[in-house]
Write a protein that holds these residues in place. Structure first.
Motif, PDB file in Angstrom:
ATOM      1  N   CYS A 121      77.895  39.422  50.839  1.00 33.12           N
ATOM      2  CA  CYS A 121      79.252  40.133  51.018  1.00 33.12           C
ATOM      3  C   CYS A 121      80.514  39.286  50.557  1.00 33.12           C
ATOM      4  CB  CYS A 121      79.489  40.096  52.694  1.00 33.12           C
ATOM      5  SG  CYS A 121      78.503  41.054  53.589  1.00 33.12           S
ATOM      6  N   LEU A 122      80.312  37.883  50.344  1.00 34.09           N
ATOM      7  CA  LEU A 122      81.636  37.308  49.572  1.00 34.09           C
ATOM      8  C   LEU A 122      81.270  37.415  48.107  1.00 34.09           C
ATOM      9  CD1 LEU A 122      81.593  33.456  51.169  1.00 34.09           C
ATOM     10  CD2 LEU A 122      82.900  35.528  51.688  1.00 34.09           C
ATOM     11  N   GLN A 123      80.043  37.626  47.697  1.00 31.24           N
ATOM     12  CA  GLN A 123      79.728  37.743  46.006  1.00 31.24           C
ATOM     13  C   GLN A 123      80.459  39.264  46.006  1.00 31.24           C
ATOM     14  OE1 GLN A 123      78.175  36.007  43.483  1.00 31.24           O
ATOM     15  NE2 GLN A 123      79.482  37.423  42.519  1.00 31.24           N
ATOM     16  N   GLU A 124      80.218  40.057  46.590  1.00 32.15           N
ATOM     17  CA  GLU A 124      80.743  41.513  46.511  1.00 32.15           C
ATOM     18  C   GLU A 124      82.528  41.469  46.517  1.00 32.15           C
ATOM     19  OE1 GLU A 124      79.334  44.085  49.560  1.00 32.15           O
ATOM     20  OE2 GLU A 124      77.299  43.955  48.790  1.00 32.15           O
ATOM     21  N   GLY A 125      83.037  40.593  47.393  1.00 30.72           N
ATOM     22  CA  GLY A 125      84.355  40.179  47.322  1.00 30.72           C
ATOM     23  C   GLY A 125      85.042  39.626  46.177  1.00 30.72           C
ATOM     24  N   LEU A 126      83.935  38.876  45.712  1.00 35.23           N
ATOM     25  CA  LEU A 126      84.553  38.139  44.301  1.00 35.23           C
ATOM     26  C   LEU A 126      84.269  39.002  43.403  1.00 35.23           C
ATOM     27  CD1 LEU A 126      85.269  35.492  43.039  1.00 35.23           C
ATOM     28  CD2 LEU A 126      82.872  34.884  42.735  1.00 35.23           C
ATOM     29  N   ASP A 127      83.464  40.051  43.248  1.00 34.02           N
ATOM     30  CA  ASP A 127      83.234  41.074  41.985  1.00 34.02           C
ATOM     31  C   ASP A 127      84.306  41.989  42.192  1.00 34.02           C
ATOM     32  OD1 ASP A 127      80.815  39.943  41.566  1.00 34.02           O
ATOM     33  OD2 ASP A 127      79.470  40.954  42.729  1.00 34.02           O
ATOM     34  N   GLU A 128      84.888  42.403  43.531  1.00 35.08           N
ATOM     35  CA  GLU A 128      85.719  43.306  43.546  1.00 35.08           C
ATOM     36  C   GLU A 128      87.299  42.757  43.096  1.00 35.08           C
ATOM     37  OE1 GLU A 128      87.646  45.890  47.182  1.00 35.08           O
ATOM     38  OE2 GLU A 128      87.761  43.434  47.315  1.00 35.08           O
TER      39      GLU A 128
ATOM     40  N   GLY B 101      90.438  36.046  65.712  1.00 35.66           N
ATOM     41  CA  GLY B 101      89.323  36.228  64.664  1.00 35.66           C
ATOM     42  C   GLY B 101      88.220  37.142  65.186  1.00 35.66           C
ATOM     43  N   SER B 102      87.067  36.888  64.401  1.00 35.80           N
ATOM     44  CA  SER B 102      85.921  38.381  64.931  1.00 35.80           C
ATOM     45  C   SER B 102      85.087  37.765  65.946  1.00 35.80           C
ATOM     46  CB  SER B 102      85.279  38.384  63.531  1.00 35.80           C
ATOM     47  OG  SER B 102      84.018  39.161  63.659  1.00 35.80           O
ATOM     48  N   PRO B 103      84.528  38.399  66.981  1.00 33.57           N
ATOM     49  CA  PRO B 103      83.743  38.200  67.965  1.00 33.57           C
ATOM     50  C   PRO B 103      82.403  37.739  67.150  1.00 33.57           C
ATOM     51  CG  PRO B 103      84.801  40.111  68.438  1.00 33.57           C
ATOM     52  CD  PRO B 103      85.209  39.950  67.210  1.00 33.57           C
ATOM     53  N   LEU B 104      82.002  38.031  66.091  1.00 30.50           N
ATOM     54  CA  LEU B 104      80.818  37.803  65.472  1.00 30.50           C
ATOM     55  C   LEU B 104      80.954  36.085  64.990  1.00 30.50           C
ATOM     56  CD1 LEU B 104      80.587  40.896  63.027  1.00 30.50           C
ATOM     57  CD2 LEU B 104      79.260  40.386  64.854  1.00 30.50           C
ATOM     58  N   LEU B 105      82.030  35.746  64.813  1.00 32.62           N
ATOM     59  CA  LEU B 105      81.934  34.321  64.358  1.00 32.62           C
ATOM     60  C   LEU B 105      82.585  33.341  65.688  1.00 32.62           C
ATOM     61  CD1 LEU B 105      83.843  35.237  60.964  1.00 32.62           C
ATOM     62  CD2 LEU B 105      81.424  34.846  61.333  1.00 32.62           C
TER      63      LEU B 105
ATOM     64  N   TYR C  55      81.266  41.449  55.613  1.00 33.53           N
ATOM     65  CA  TYR C  55      80.278  41.084  56.510  1.00 33.53           C
ATOM     66  C   TYR C  55      80.414  41.644  57.938  1.00 33.53           C
ATOM     67  CZ  TYR C  55      77.534  37.505  59.337  1.00 33.53           C
ATOM     68  OH  TYR C  55      76.691  36.804  60.053  1.00 33.53           O
ATOM     69  N   GLN C  56      81.695  41.813  58.438  1.00 33.41           N
ATOM     70  CA  GLN C  56      81.666  42.312  59.809  1.00 33.41           C
ATOM     71  C   GLN C  56      81.415  43.819  59.782  1.00 33.41           C
ATOM     72  OE1 GLN C  56      85.688  41.289  61.678  1.00 33.41           O
ATOM     73  NE2 GLN C  56      86.161  40.326  59.718  1.00 33.41           N
ATOM     74  N   ARG C  57      81.591  44.805  58.668  1.00 31.57           N
ATOM     75  CA  ARG C  57      81.408  45.944  58.569  1.00 31.57           C
ATOM     76  C   ARG C  57      79.809  46.199  58.329  1.00 31.57           C
ATOM     77  NH1 ARG C  57      86.066  46.925  55.554  1.00 31.57           N
ATOM     78  NH2 ARG C  57      84.966  46.408  53.394  1.00 31.57           N
ATOM     79  N   ALA C  58      79.229  45.245  57.642  1.00 33.62           N
ATOM     80  CA  ALA C  58      77.791  45.231  57.702  1.00 33.62           C
ATOM     81  C   ALA C  58      76.966  44.926  58.889  1.00 33.62           C
ATOM     82  CB  ALA C  58      77.220  44.135  56.529  1.00 33.62           C
ATOM     83  N   LEU C  59      77.669  44.299  59.788  1.00 34.12           N
ATOM     84  CA  LEU C  59      77.030  43.923  61.143  1.00 34.12           C
ATOM     85  C   LEU C  59      77.570  45.021  62.301  1.00 34.12           C
ATOM     86  CD1 LEU C  59      76.928  40.238  61.309  1.00 34.12           C
ATOM     87  CD2 LEU C  59      75.145  41.880  60.807  1.00 34.12           C
ATOM     88  N   GLY C  60      78.411  46.141  61.783  1.00 34.34           N
ATOM     89  CA  GLY C  60      78.551  47.206  62.647  1.00 34.34           C
ATOM     90  C   GLY C  60      80.145  46.929  63.487  1.00 34.34           C
TER      91      GLY C  60
ATOM     92  N   GLU D  15      73.891  35.212  59.934  1.00 34.76           N
ATOM     93  CA  GLU D  15      73.054  35.866  58.525  1.00 34.76           C
ATOM     94  C   GLU D  15      73.637  35.203  57.358  1.00 34.76           C
ATOM     95  OE1 GLU D  15      70.672  38.169  59.045  1.00 34.76           O
ATOM     96  OE2 GLU D  15      70.678  38.559  61.204  1.00 34.76           O
ATOM     97  N   PRO D  16      73.359  34.115  57.226  1.00 32.51           N
ATOM     98  CA  PRO D  16      73.963  33.294  56.019  1.00 32.51           C
ATOM     99  C   PRO D  16      73.801  34.151  54.682  1.00 32.51           C
ATOM    100  CG  PRO D  16      72.209  32.076  56.949  1.00 32.51           C
ATOM    101  CD  PRO D  16      72.597  33.314  58.110  1.00 32.51           C
ATOM    102  N   LYS D  17      72.556  34.689  54.758  1.00 33.86           N
ATOM    103  CA  LYS D  17      72.348  35.298  53.223  1.00 33.86           C
ATOM    104  C   LYS D  17      73.045  36.670  53.063  1.00 33.86           C
ATOM    105  CE  LYS D  17      67.657  33.238  52.549  1.00 33.86           C
ATOM    106  NZ  LYS D  17      66.281  33.418  52.169  1.00 33.86           N
TER     107      LYS D  17
END
Length: 488
Positions: free
Chosen positions: A470-477, A261-265, A310-315, A463-465
């Protein structure tokens, strides 16, 4: 618990002489006993199931109280507490609380103005984090008033040992009416009589339960052994292949996903944060069809797309997502209470940037897992696991669940408009337990809208918000696939 015509008519519910609904086990299953006990050793394993209803107006309080009282007559489990056998010798036994107090379980608060739905969600989150008083029936409900335009929120929390997601929906239908107006002369029953069960008599109940189950278990084992022996004689190669295939399936089921998994999580903690998403059921169905998948495939693919964002947004570069998913094993003949599910784990293809391909990959993975011969391995292993010392069982389970960044559940909801004590339910958001995982996302369809509740571990999702955006963007996609009519 409706005061209009219930969606599940009371006449369909039968009772035995002890006042327990027929089909409802008096004793917790091994799986349920594990969930009940593990949180004592590991508070992170608390397992509340939370349902949050957004109402178009504040319901009549007296009607709401009467509705809950009525429901506790129809389903005695609502009035029952769990009693541990002496020295923990056996599984907890459900017993009618001799001091059942509806005022303790059903509460009412008013938020100071100006209040929003987000403010109400914070109250729901705090309620979810509070441990149950295990000397009482393990459920709590609250009416939250003071939202704009006279709206209100009704939230109910039950312990996972009482029921799973599908069972919870079945129980919640007792709350719902098909119309605002009350229905007079509803069928009713006397409440189940109080019981004075203690730890010693609970052990007696547990022993009696096991004795009743023994003949059918022996019969099943004998019949299974006879079938296996006959098959081995008539088709030894085929039998050997079946055994080998089951062993391989068992290895795939019990082995954790190979990705870290991601180190961020990576971190885990006790903090929780509730977020919501929604999408029209026709829209996500259309998107799923455009990609050759199901609603569940599109839903999971949308979540994975959000994880990657979310991962991309946090670099960080996106990584595959180790995840779990409950598979419903409940049949029409099963009672509303109890737990009837299997758990599967796999690596979610979050690195796949094309949503159509991502949906196809999710579909292939999930269909394969549903056909695994050993899908019910956890249920089969539960009698052994439940006999382990509680601290050891909790430590083992936590080591398994913390390896997952996501758990995703999809529960069929109510397809028609319904009311709660005269107030129309506009949205019905579910929040499943997150025992060790970073994110628990649960979808329930309600009157043509998919309501998604997201339960975040704030030690993992810092960064929950941003994560919810990011989840909303994934759903929109994913939804855009249906709008464009894209197919491949």
């Amino acid at each position: 618990m409706g005061d209009g015509q219930p969606l599940i008519p009371p006449s369909a519910v039968d009772f035995d002489l002890s006042g327990v609904a027929a089909g409802w086990d008096r004793t917790m299953s091994d799986l349920e006993a594990g969930m009940w006990r593990m949180e004592e050793a590991q508070p992170r394993l608390r397992s509340p199931i939370v349902a949050v209803d957004l109402l178009d107006e504040s319901p009549d309080w007296e009607r709401l109280v009467r509705a809950h009282e009525w429901a506790s007559h129809i389903v005695p489990r609502i009035r029952m507490r769990a009693v541990e056998p002496v020295f923990g010798l056996g599984n907890p036994v459900w017993s009618v609380d001799p001091e059942f107090d509806l005022d303790y379980h059903l509460r009412r608060i008013r938020l100071p103005e100006p209040a929003t739905f987000d403010h109400a969600l914070r109250i729901c989150r705090h309620l979810a984090c509070e441990p149950f008083d295990k000397a009482r029936p393990p459920w709590t409900a609250m009416l939250i008033e003071g939202l704009p335009d006279g709206r209100a929120v009704y939230v109910v929390k039950t312990h996972h040992s009482m029921t799973d997601g599908m069972g919870g929906i079945g129980l919640m239908t007792l709350l719902h009416s098909r119309r605002r107006e009350p229905t007079p002369d509803k069928p009713d029953r006397l409440p189940a009589p109080p019981e004075k069960l203690n730890t010693v008599t609970a052990l007696g109940e547990e022993v009696a339960t096991q004795l009743r189950r023994t003949p059918s278990r022996i019969k099943g084992l004998v019949e299974g052994a006879v079938r296996t022996a006959a098959a081995a004689v008539t088709d030894p190669l085929g039998t050997a292949g079946d055994v080998f295939g089951y062993a391989n399936s068992l290895r795939r089921i019990v082995t954790p996903p190979p990705e870290d998994g991601s180190p961020l999580l990576r971190n885990r903690g006790m903090g929780r944060w509730f977020g919501v998403l929604e999408v029209g059921l026709p829209e996500i169905k259309q998107a799923a069809r455009a990609a050759g998948g199901s609603v569940n495939d599109a839903y999971v693919a949308a979540l994975l797309g959000g994880f990657a964002r979310y991962q991309r947004a946090l670099g960080q570069s996106p990584s595959p997502v180790p995840m779990g998913m409950p598979v419903n094993l409940r049949t029409a003949s099963d009672p509303s209470g109890g737990n009837r599910f299997a758990a599967v784990r796999f690596v979610g293809p979050a690195t796949e940037t094309d949503p159509v391909t991502r949906i196809a990959k999710v579909r292939s993975i999930v269909l394969g897992l549903r056909e695994e011969p050993a899908i019910d391995a956890l249920d089969l292993a539960a009698p052994v696991l439940s006999r382990l010392p509680t601290w050891l069982l909790a430590t083992w389970y936590l080591s398994q669940s913390t390896a997952l960044d996501l758990q995703a559940s999809n529960v069929a909801g109510v397809p028609v408009p319904v009311y709660l004590a005269g107030a129309r339910i506009e949205r019905m958001f579910p929040f499943g337990p997150a025992p060790g995982c970073a994110v628990m996302a649960t979808l329930v369809s309600h009157a043509g809208v998919c309501c998604i509740g997201v339960n975040l571990d704030t030690a993992a999702v810092t960064e929950p918000k941003l994560f919810m955006d990011c989840l909303q963007e994934g759903l929109d996609e994913v939804v855009a696939l249906g709008e464009s009519g894209e197919t491949r």
